[in-house]
Design a protein around this motif. Structure first.
Motif, PDB file in Angstrom:
ATOM      1  N   LYS A   1       0.900  -1.199  -0.116  1.00  0.00           N
ATOM      2  CA  LYS A   1      -0.089   0.113   0.040  1.00  0.00           C
ATOM      3  C   LYS A   1       0.833   1.020  -0.163  1.00  0.00           C
ATOM      4  N   GLY A   2       0.269   2.241  -0.395  1.00  0.00           N
ATOM      5  CA  GLY A   2       1.033   3.671  -0.139  1.00  0.00           C
ATOM      6  C   GLY A   2       0.843   3.960  -1.631  1.00  0.00           C
ATOM      7  N   GLU A   3       0.713   5.469  -1.923  1.00  0.00           N
ATOM      8  CA  GLU A   3       0.679   6.154  -2.979  1.00  0.00           C
ATOM      9  C   GLU A   3       1.632   5.812  -4.083  1.00  0.00           C
ATOM     10  N   VAL A   4       1.433   5.613  -5.446  1.00  0.00           N
ATOM     11  CA  VAL A   4       2.237   5.175  -6.331  1.00  0.00           C
ATOM     12  C   VAL A   4       1.883   6.003  -7.551  1.00  0.00           C
TER      13      VAL A   4
ATOM     14  N   THR B   1       8.028  14.139 -25.854  1.00  0.00           N
ATOM     15  CA  THR B   1       7.230  15.562 -25.717  1.00  0.00           C
ATOM     16  C   THR B   1       6.325  15.631 -24.906  1.00  0.00           C
ATOM     17  N   HIS B   2       5.608  14.731 -24.405  1.00  0.00           N
ATOM     18  CA  HIS B   2       4.491  14.721 -23.312  1.00  0.00           C
ATOM     19  C   HIS B   2       4.663  13.835 -22.221  1.00  0.00           C
ATOM     20  N   VAL B   3       4.433  14.303 -21.061  1.00  0.00           N
ATOM     21  CA  VAL B   3       4.327  13.225 -19.747  1.00  0.00           C
ATOM     22  C   VAL B   3       3.041  13.392 -19.049  1.00  0.00           C
ATOM     23  N   PHE B   4       2.665  11.970 -18.839  1.00  0.00           N
ATOM     24  CA  PHE B   4       1.275  11.660 -18.198  1.00  0.00           C
ATOM     25  C   PHE B   4       1.626  11.065 -17.005  1.00  0.00           C
ATOM     26  N   GLU B   5       1.090  11.585 -15.721  1.00  0.00           N
ATOM     27  CA  GLU B   5       1.185  11.060 -14.653  1.00  0.00           C
ATOM     28  C   GLU B   5      -0.076  10.744 -13.901  1.00  0.00           C
ATOM     29  N   SER B   6      -0.239   9.398 -13.579  1.00  0.00           N
ATOM     30  CA  SER B   6      -1.390   9.131 -12.928  1.00  0.00           C
ATOM     31  C   SER B   6      -1.286   8.514 -11.553  1.00  0.00           C
ATOM     32  N   THR B   7      -2.029   8.737 -10.633  1.00  0.00           N
ATOM     33  CA  THR B   7      -1.894   8.495  -8.949  1.00  0.00           C
ATOM     34  C   THR B   7      -2.894   7.463  -8.479  1.00  0.00           C
ATOM     35  N   PHE B   8      -2.204   6.287  -8.137  1.00  0.00           N
ATOM     36  CA  PHE B   8      -2.656   5.269  -7.499  1.00  0.00           C
ATOM     37  C   PHE B   8      -2.447   5.279  -5.866  1.00  0.00           C
ATOM     38  N   GLU B   9      -3.397   4.453  -5.369  1.00  0.00           N
ATOM     39  CA  GLU B   9      -3.215   4.104  -3.771  1.00  0.00           C
ATOM     40  C   GLU B   9      -2.389   3.070  -3.687  1.00  0.00           C
ATOM     41  N   SER B  10      -2.110   2.029  -4.460  1.00  0.00           N
ATOM     42  CA  SER B  10      -1.123   1.051  -4.238  1.00  0.00           C
ATOM     43  C   SER B  10      -0.722   0.521  -5.340  1.00  0.00           C
ATOM     44  N   THR B  11       0.361  -0.562  -5.432  1.00  0.00           N
ATOM     45  CA  THR B  11       0.811  -1.131  -6.594  1.00  0.00           C
ATOM     46  C   THR B  11      -0.466  -2.005  -7.112  1.00  0.00           C
ATOM     47  N   GLU B  12      -1.240  -2.648  -6.519  1.00  0.00           N
ATOM     48  CA  GLU B  12      -2.435  -3.392  -6.919  1.00  0.00           C
ATOM     49  C   GLU B  12      -3.237  -2.577  -7.713  1.00  0.00           C
ATOM     50  N   GLY B  13      -3.328  -1.220  -7.383  1.00  0.00           N
ATOM     51  CA  GLY B  13      -4.458  -0.412  -8.129  1.00  0.00           C
ATOM     52  C   GLY B  13      -3.842  -0.317  -9.376  1.00  0.00           C
TER      53      GLY B  13
ATOM     54  N   TYR C   1      -5.832  -1.294 -12.733  1.00  0.00           N
ATOM     55  CA  TYR C   1      -5.792  -0.292 -13.960  1.00  0.00           C
ATOM     56  C   TYR C   1      -5.466  -0.846 -15.255  1.00  0.00           C
ATOM     57  N   ILE C   2      -4.163  -1.552 -15.313  1.00  0.00           N
ATOM     58  CA  ILE C   2      -3.811  -2.137 -16.368  1.00  0.00           C
ATOM     59  C   ILE C   2      -4.563  -3.093 -16.941  1.00  0.00           C
ATOM     60  N   ALA C   3      -5.271  -3.945 -15.922  1.00  0.00           N
ATOM     61  CA  ALA C   3      -6.159  -4.850 -16.375  1.00  0.00           C
ATOM     62  C   ALA C   3      -7.340  -4.576 -17.081  1.00  0.00           C
ATOM     63  N   HIS C   4      -7.790  -3.443 -16.688  1.00  0.00           N
ATOM     64  CA  HIS C   4      -9.212  -2.676 -16.749  1.00  0.00           C
ATOM     65  C   HIS C   4      -9.743  -2.799 -18.263  1.00  0.00           C
ATOM     66  N   PRO C   5     -10.735  -3.197 -18.794  1.00  0.00           N
ATOM     67  CA  PRO C   5     -11.289  -2.989 -19.937  1.00  0.00           C
ATOM     68  C   PRO C   5     -11.238  -1.849 -20.695  1.00  0.00           C
TER      69      PRO C   5
ATOM     70  N   ASP D   1       6.682   3.244 -12.872  1.00  0.00           N
ATOM     71  CA  ASP D   1       5.937   3.357 -11.704  1.00  0.00           C
ATOM     72  C   ASP D   1       6.816   3.575 -10.484  1.00  0.00           C
ATOM     73  N   TYR D   2       6.516   4.436  -9.384  1.00  0.00           N
ATOM     74  CA  TYR D   2       7.436   4.648  -8.541  1.00  0.00           C
ATOM     75  C   TYR D   2       6.539   5.129  -7.224  1.00  0.00           C
ATOM     76  N   LYS D   3       7.114   4.925  -6.048  1.00  0.00           N
ATOM     77  CA  LYS D   3       6.380   5.360  -4.725  1.00  0.00           C
ATOM     78  C   LYS D   3       6.996   6.598  -4.425  1.00  0.00           C
ATOM     79  N   PRO D   4       6.578   7.765  -4.266  1.00  0.00           N
ATOM     80  CA  PRO D   4       7.300   9.018  -3.967  1.00  0.00           C
ATOM     81  C   PRO D   4       7.768   8.876  -2.531  1.00  0.00           C
ATOM     82  N   THR D   5       8.764   9.404  -2.349  1.00  0.00           N
ATOM     83  CA  THR D   5       9.688   9.390  -1.243  1.00  0.00           C
ATOM     84  C   THR D   5       9.977  10.970  -0.929  1.00  0.00           C
ATOM     85  N   THR D   6       9.608  11.416   0.433  1.00  0.00           N
ATOM     86  CA  THR D   6       9.861  12.790   0.678  1.00  0.00           C
ATOM     87  C   THR D   6      11.143  12.691   1.616  1.00  0.00           C
ATOM     88  N   VAL D   7      12.093  13.616   1.135  1.00  0.00           N
ATOM     89  CA  VAL D   7      13.475  13.580   2.004  1.00  0.00           C
ATOM     90  C   VAL D   7      12.999  14.719   3.036  1.00  0.00           C
ATOM     91  N   HIS D   8      13.524  14.318   4.250  1.00  0.00           N
ATOM     92  CA  HIS D   8      13.365  15.237   5.469  1.00  0.00           C
ATOM     93  C   HIS D   8      14.728  15.678   6.109  1.00  0.00           C
TER      94      HIS D   8
END
Length: 109
Positions: free
Chosen positions: A5-8, A61-73, A77-81, A101-108
């Motif tokens: 789990k966790g944003e991807v 030339t173009h960047v497309f970014e989608s946000t998901f709640e998990s890698t399972e999501g 998505y990939i399997a969705h008709p 695909d990546y999980k964002p990490t914040t540096v503190h």
């Protein structure tokens, strides 16, 4: 792909074929953005065009970014008709494509 789990973020870099018209590109972008209304695990969609002054885009030339709640999501998505139908429309219009695909990490500090 790292599980759990966790944003991807799902990043797609694209270079459209030279014969793809601006109107076709606009319609494809609208279709991509519309996926968020049909595919529940897809939480957000953003896109933009390359504006870098470094000239390291390798033709993309173009960047497309989608946000998901998990890698399972992303797997759902990939399997969705609706995604499969859209991919069959988008991919033939692309000369080059790269997906990460990546999980964002914040540096503190």
């Amino acid at each position: 792909m790292e599980g759990g789990k966790g944003e991807v973020k799902h990043i797609l870099l694209a270079k459209f074929k030279d014969d793809t018209t601006p109107d076709q590109i606009d319609q494809l972008i609208k279709g991509y953005a519309n996926l968020v209304t049909h595919i529940e695990p897809m939480k957000a969609f953003r896109w933009g065009k390359d504006v870098s002054i470094e000239n390291l885009h390798q033709g993309f030339t173009h960047v497309f970014e989608s946000t998901f709640e998990s890698t399972e999501g992303i797997a759902e998505y990939i399997a969705h008709p609706v995604h499969a139908e859209f991919a069959n429309t988008l991919l033939p219009q692309l000369e080059k494509v790269l997906v990460v695909d990546y999980k964002p990490t914040t540096v503190h500090f």
